[in-house]
Design an enzyme around this catalytic site. Structure first.
Site, PDB file in Angstrom:
ATOM      1  N   ARG A  87       0.838  -1.205   0.000  1.00 58.26           N
ATOM      2  CA  ARG A  87       0.000   0.000   0.000  1.00 58.26           C
ATOM      3  C   ARG A  87       0.870   1.251   0.000  1.00 58.26           C
ATOM      4  O   ARG A  87       1.786   1.375   0.816  1.00 58.26           O
ATOM      5  CB  ARG A  87      -0.935  -0.001   1.214  1.00 58.26           C
ATOM      6  CG  ARG A  87      -1.838  -1.212   1.193  1.00 58.26           C
ATOM      7  CD  ARG A  87      -2.920  -1.182   2.238  1.00 58.26           C
ATOM      8  NE  ARG A  87      -3.709  -2.405   2.133  1.00 58.26           N
ATOM      9  CZ  ARG A  87      -4.753  -2.700   2.884  1.00 58.26           C
ATOM     10  NH1 ARG A  87      -5.153  -1.845   3.793  1.00 58.26           N
ATOM     11  NH2 ARG A  87      -5.405  -3.827   2.717  1.00 58.26           N
ATOM     12  N   ARG A  97       1.087   1.831  10.275  1.00 60.25           N
ATOM     13  CA  ARG A  97       0.752   2.103   8.863  1.00 60.25           C
ATOM     14  C   ARG A  97       2.017   1.978   8.031  1.00 60.25           C
ATOM     15  O   ARG A  97       2.860   2.866   8.014  1.00 60.25           O
ATOM     16  CB  ARG A  97       0.143   3.509   8.735  1.00 60.25           C
ATOM     17  CG  ARG A  97      -0.434   3.820   7.364  1.00 60.25           C
ATOM     18  CD  ARG A  97      -1.066   5.203   7.327  1.00 60.25           C
ATOM     19  NE  ARG A  97      -2.206   5.327   8.227  1.00 60.25           N
ATOM     20  CZ  ARG A  97      -3.458   4.954   7.912  1.00 60.25           C
ATOM     21  NH1 ARG A  97      -3.707   4.460   6.721  1.00 60.25           N
ATOM     22  NH2 ARG A  97      -4.418   5.082   8.783  1.00 60.25           N
ATOM     23  N   GLU A 142      -7.791  -0.218  14.242  1.00 61.96           N
ATOM     24  CA  GLU A 142      -8.402  -1.185  13.321  1.00 61.96           C
ATOM     25  C   GLU A 142      -7.437  -2.320  12.992  1.00 61.96           C
ATOM     26  O   GLU A 142      -6.309  -2.088  12.566  1.00 61.96           O
ATOM     27  CB  GLU A 142      -8.806  -0.460  12.030  1.00 61.96           C
ATOM     28  CG  GLU A 142      -9.419  -1.389  11.010  1.00 61.96           C
ATOM     29  CD  GLU A 142      -9.630  -0.702   9.661  1.00 61.96           C
ATOM     30  OE1 GLU A 142      -9.920   0.524   9.645  1.00 61.96           O
ATOM     31  OE2 GLU A 142      -9.482  -1.371   8.627  1.00 61.96           O
ATOM     32  N   SER A 198     -11.469  -5.895   9.029  1.00 61.34           N
ATOM     33  CA  SER A 198     -12.507  -5.142   8.348  1.00 61.34           C
ATOM     34  C   SER A 198     -13.357  -6.101   7.520  1.00 61.34           C
ATOM     35  O   SER A 198     -12.884  -6.641   6.526  1.00 61.34           O
ATOM     36  CB  SER A 198     -11.834  -4.096   7.459  1.00 61.34           C
ATOM     37  OG  SER A 198     -12.739  -3.097   7.134  1.00 61.34           O
ATOM     38  N   ARG A 241       0.901  -5.471  11.907  1.00 63.53           N
ATOM     39  CA  ARG A 241       0.079  -4.572  12.716  1.00 63.53           C
ATOM     40  C   ARG A 241      -0.401  -5.253  13.998  1.00 63.53           C
ATOM     41  O   ARG A 241      -0.408  -4.641  15.073  1.00 63.53           O
ATOM     42  CB  ARG A 241      -1.119  -4.041  11.930  1.00 63.53           C
ATOM     43  CG  ARG A 241      -1.926  -3.030  12.733  1.00 63.53           C
ATOM     44  CD  ARG A 241      -3.112  -2.451  11.995  1.00 63.53           C
ATOM     45  NE  ARG A 241      -2.743  -1.355  11.107  1.00 63.53           N
ATOM     46  CZ  ARG A 241      -3.628  -0.567  10.493  1.00 63.53           C
ATOM     47  NH1 ARG A 241      -4.919  -0.782  10.661  1.00 63.53           N
ATOM     48  NH2 ARG A 241      -3.218   0.399   9.710  1.00 63.53           N
TER      49      ARG A 241
END
Length: 425
Positions: A258, A273, A347, A350, A388
């Site tokens: 990403r 991130r 988070e 999802s 993460r």
RNA sequence: GGAGAGGUGGCUGAGUGGCCGAAAGCGACGGUUUGCUAAACCGUUAUAUGGGAUCAAACCCGUAUCGCGAGUUCGAAUCUCGCCCUCUCCGCCA
């Protein structure tokens, strides 16, 4: 992609959907463009009918009669060319616009502009308090010699990291635990490409809107995926499945890339991130039925909750509001895991359902019991994404002496290792 | 990377300018026959889209689709050009 017939029938629904999701789409302009395209299609069709009939007649004529008939066709041919040129200009424009139309959210999704207006459904597990000064995951990771950020940056720039020793074992342990759990729950493991055609990115809804979030291999026309959702959901694109083989339940462990464009300065610290990570993803392709979608969404949510519980991490489940929903999602439940260093939930999972949105773009269909061809519904959720998830694992299971207790569930994947200590690497 | 071959319906495969949305076979589905199964026989068997009919379907008419796009032609699965993809051989290589 939405159903253009539905857009014609109820354009206001799509105006509202875009407003709710805070996305800019000029619905009236699309409706008008669609009308022009249909007019042009109609006249082209009429001209073709005329042309085909005349051609058939010509085939039966001979000599002078034939020459005369052919001469008469010239004018018709010019008109056909003019209309088809118009259409060739209008149709791609309409297609491009339709890719931007927003899938309406389900009525049970809270209306809101950003994550602050999402609604917590439940929280599970206790937020711990420490009787010593807790460290954050980077302090722990550096002291334990399992995370090396500076060298990650040296190799690949900001938001890159190096894992080392027991850090790698921990990272791989959560992924392997996730994979085994999801396989036990009936999902078929797949190994899929992570560098895919643009069509696949468009099909799953990541393009054109999210194009700047993807790394492109432009020379080859390929894109690195940000999630295995992309190849898994597109697996049966352009196919017509049998209803009997649905639902398809797939999982894949994959690398994820990403760019995080537009996130400059946001979550810049640590492993939260980052540009590259690994993830086990779960995808469901099911029949075109709202109730089925809703129940599979609960199922994939429960799968992920089971994993977070196995890791002994406190979390909450959030009904994500419209403003934080993607273009294609009908409803999304996030699992947010407690992260002491952020002093908040972050988070980690999802779970989205899309109805036909992705299936239409992918041309992903099945034949139902009556023999009718229908678009599938698609859903997906994280099983586990690492590193993460290492943030809460390290921070919540740390001890006063700077060591970290390995959750029971991970030990079988780490040669029984019970603690990460200074010399465990 | 070099050389060659090829992309036609669910599959195999025929089709080199009009009678081709496409032969034939296989498969699938429906029916007849049969104590049951098999065999045999008969029939059906692509998708999208516009219009008509209908409560809705069935149905009728039109249009498009033979890898994709452009072109030639009154007319293209068939001829021309570009692109994509697959396969075979050689080279290289985890």
């Amino acid at each position: 992609m939405i159903d253009i017939k539905d857009l014609r029938a109820d354009p206001d629904k799509y105006v509202r959907a875009a407003a709710d999701k805070a996305m800019a789409v000029d619905v009236p302009a699309i409706v008008e463009l669609d009308r022009q395209v249909r007019d042009a299609q109609q006249s082209l069709q009429d001209l073709r009918t005329e042309q085909n009939a005349a051609s058939k007649a010509i085939a039966r004529l001979q000599g002078l009669d034939k020459q005369a008939a052919i001469a008469q066709m010239a004018e018709l041919k010019t008109r056909v060319k003019a209309v088809s040129d118009t259409l060739a200009e209008l149709e791609p424009r309409l297609h491009d616009q339709l890719l931007l139309v927003v899938q309406p959210a389900a009525p049970e999704v809270p209306i809101g502009k950003d994550e602050s207006e999402s609604v917590e459904l439940r929280s599970v597990g206790e937020i711990p308090s420490f009787d010593f000064e807790p460290k954050d995951h980077m302090q722990l990771g550096e002291a334990l010699g399992i995370i090396d950020m500076p060298r990650g940056v040296k190799l690949a720039g900001a938001r890159n990291y190096v894992l080392k020793g027991a850090g790698v074992l921990l990272h791989q342990a959560v992924l392997r635990l996730g994979q085994e759990m999801i396989i036990r729950r009936g999902f078929t493991p797949m190994a899929v490409p992570v560098l895919v055609r643009e069509q696949v990115m468009y099909g799953t809804g990541y393009f054109p809107t999210g194009r700047d979030q993807a790394y492109l291999a432009e020379r080859d026309g390929l894109s690195l995926v940000g999630t295995a959702e992309v190849p898994l959901t597109a697996l049966h694109s352009d196919e017509i499945l049998d209803e009997a083989e649905l639902p398809k339940k797939y999982c894949a462990m994959s690398a994820c890339f990403r760019r995080e464009a537009g996130a400059a300065g946001k979550d810049a610290y640590g492993l939260y991130r980052i540009h590259f990570f690994e993830k086990v993803e779960q995808v469901v392709v099911c029949r075109n039925d709202e109730a089925a979608s809703v129940s599979y969404q609960q199922e994939i949510l429960a799968n992920a909750e089971a994993l977070v519980q196995a890791l002994n991490l406190p979390y909450r489940v959030v009904n994500v509001c419209t403003g934080d929903l993607g273009q294609g999602a009908v409803q999304k439940f996030d699992i947010e895991t407690w992260m002491p260093s952020r002093n908040s939930y972050g988070e980690t999972h999802s779970a989205s359902r899309f109805h036909e949105f992705q299936a239409r773009r992918l041309n992903l269909r099945y034949r139902d019991a009556e023999g009718k061809v229908q678009f599938c519904h698609t859903l997906n959720n994280t099983v586990v994404a690492s590193p993460r998830i290492l943030i809460p694992i390290l921070e919540l299971h740390q001890n006063a002496d700077g060591s970290v207790t390995v959750p029971q569930a991970l030990r079988p994947y780490m040669n029984g290792m019970e603690r990460l200590t200074m010399d465990s690497h």
